[in-house]
Design an enzyme around this catalytic site. Sequence first.
Site, PDB file in Angstrom:
ATOM      1  N   ASP A 478      -0.485   3.667  -2.314  1.00  0.00           N
ATOM      2  CA  ASP A 478      -0.058   2.268  -2.324  1.00  0.00           C
ATOM      3  C   ASP A 478       0.302   1.882  -3.763  1.00  0.00           C
ATOM      4  O   ASP A 478      -0.476   2.153  -4.703  1.00  0.00           O
ATOM      5  CB  ASP A 478      -1.177   1.356  -1.802  1.00  0.00           C
ATOM      6  CG  ASP A 478      -0.714  -0.086  -1.706  1.00  0.00           C
ATOM      7  OD1 ASP A 478      -0.092  -0.419  -0.675  1.00  0.00           O
ATOM      8  OD2 ASP A 478      -0.972  -0.856  -2.644  1.00  0.00           O
ATOM      9  N   GLU A 521       5.039  -0.989   0.765  1.00  0.00           N
ATOM     10  CA  GLU A 521       4.931  -0.132  -0.416  1.00  0.00           C
ATOM     11  C   GLU A 521       3.912   0.986  -0.213  1.00  0.00           C
ATOM     12  O   GLU A 521       3.450   1.586  -1.176  1.00  0.00           O
ATOM     13  CB  GLU A 521       4.540  -0.972  -1.632  1.00  0.00           C
ATOM     14  CG  GLU A 521       3.150  -1.589  -1.568  1.00  0.00           C
ATOM     15  CD  GLU A 521       3.132  -2.958  -0.921  1.00  0.00           C
ATOM     16  OE1 GLU A 521       2.216  -3.738  -1.199  1.00  0.00           O
ATOM     17  OE2 GLU A 521       4.061  -3.249  -0.107  1.00  0.00           O
TER      18      GLU A 521
END
Length: 602
Positions: A478, A521
Amino acid sequence: MHQTDPSQRSFDTDHAIEIAPRVWWVGHVLTDDPFQCHVYLIEQGDQSVLLDPGSRLTFAATLRKIEEIIPFSAIRYFVCHHQDPDITACLPVIDELVDRPDAVLVTHWRCSALLRHYGLERLPFWLVDEHDWRLQLPERELRFVFTPYAHFPGAFCTFDAETGVLFSSDLFGGFTETPALMAEDIGYFEAMRPFHEHYIPSRDILVHALDQIARHPVRLIAPQHGSIIPAPLVGPIIEQLRELDCGIYLFAGGVDTDIRRLSRLNRTLGEITRTMLYCRDFHDIAARLLEVVRRSLPVARIDYYLELADGEALGLVADGQEQQRAEQVPAWLRALLGISRTHWLGDSAGRCLHGHPLHDERFCCHTGDEGAMSLLLPLFARESERLEAIAHIHLEHPIEIGAHERQLIAQLTVPLQVVLEREAIYRSIEAERTRTYQRSIRDSLTGLFNRFYMQDIIERQCHAQDRGGPQVVALMLDLDHFKRINDHHGHPVGDALLRQVATLLHGSIRDGDVPVRFGGEEFILFLMDASAEQGRTLAERLRARIAAHLFVLDDGLELRLTVSIGGALRRAGEPLDALVERADKALYSAKQAGRDRAVFAG
């Protein structure tokens, strides 16, 4: 006279030979003539029948053999299956010999229209088409079988219902280098092949004639030319004839009318056509084409070059087994694809675009290094006249290009064009199918695999691990504080950053590993055949690499970012969702611990 079993191999052809009960061969063997003509006699007392009586060259011998059996005056019926002089030129002689008012010339009306020009005075015509196609004799019935156009419009055969003998006229005839009265085996078909290809106009006409003959229980075939066909060969030879292509003068092109050469060409084209029908894979087609063409030309190999629908050039070399990408296609050949026919033909001096000798505007000779000779066969699109494919025929040694070579290559053009067009279509369809599939399994922004693909391929890998296969490691990533980048610089910058991160990830793993954009993301990497220690090592290396990387965007903007990573080694029997959940919890721990770090579960 000679009474014998027709299955015997040797016959005394100086005398009449009984080939069936009261059916006699009374022909004459001409020395050094592959085109032997046979005459047959059906013995019926004073109602006897002579079939295809012959020419002036043979009739004296035929008359002598007839009189070994019966007096010539016992013949009432003279059957002529067609009008050609090899069976009818003796009719004026017969007309002078006949001394009975009931003697007749049995034929079809189309034939009588020509035979009347002999000016016969004693032999009137008895037309089979006016007598219900039958002739009743004292002890047997003759049935006339109409076989139009085989080889002329009024052609017919005669079937003797008593003995099962078919007097087949030109059908079932052959060219025999060494005269043989009786066919010994199926090999006789090779003598029949060029004869029928030459005399019969088309396969449809031949098959129609064979269908008419099949209505009768034929036990022996007595043709006008070649060899008599005994009972065991009747069925097999008929079946082979049904597959024969005829009308070979269509291939002559006004140049070469050699029957046997045209027959070989016809056979070659037939094999090429069957190859195209029965083979799907281009490798199989190319290998078969090479094998067939090698029978007529000293071909080392054939390379194929074609232009696909998207304009990409494709080379298929080494018998179609090896595929060349566009950049591997020789530049001089690539430059030819797409040009017009006019451009290809070049000047008016018989030389093509590259100055090589041009043959019939169909192909050119190309001389390469050290005198190696090859042929270039351009294949033009039928509507646009663009050169869309090329067959490059490499020869084992230089040859003279004569009429036979030009014929063969000219006849190859259409089959090759069809094969290559089909291959281009298949390749284009396959390429589009691949593109469609790739779009369905990949994330449109980053090009990494999507969750749909992950669910499919990784679950299969998990099942493989449970059967003793390699281990699977999952690394969940992440991007730290990515929302701030979107808020401050805008989503286009965020998208560009995600693409660059994806490139970094893809370049950091092995070919067998699976990189997935999990969402937003977040990314997840599945490492195949990896240990927990290898997973930890890669996670730390990825974290450090991203932290040290300067991301340069299109507008000159430079950014740095960090990434948090959670990893997990799959346990035996663990579902994919559970593995992802454990990696996600490890990722949460990394974030809770301050981000920019990697945490491995368990």
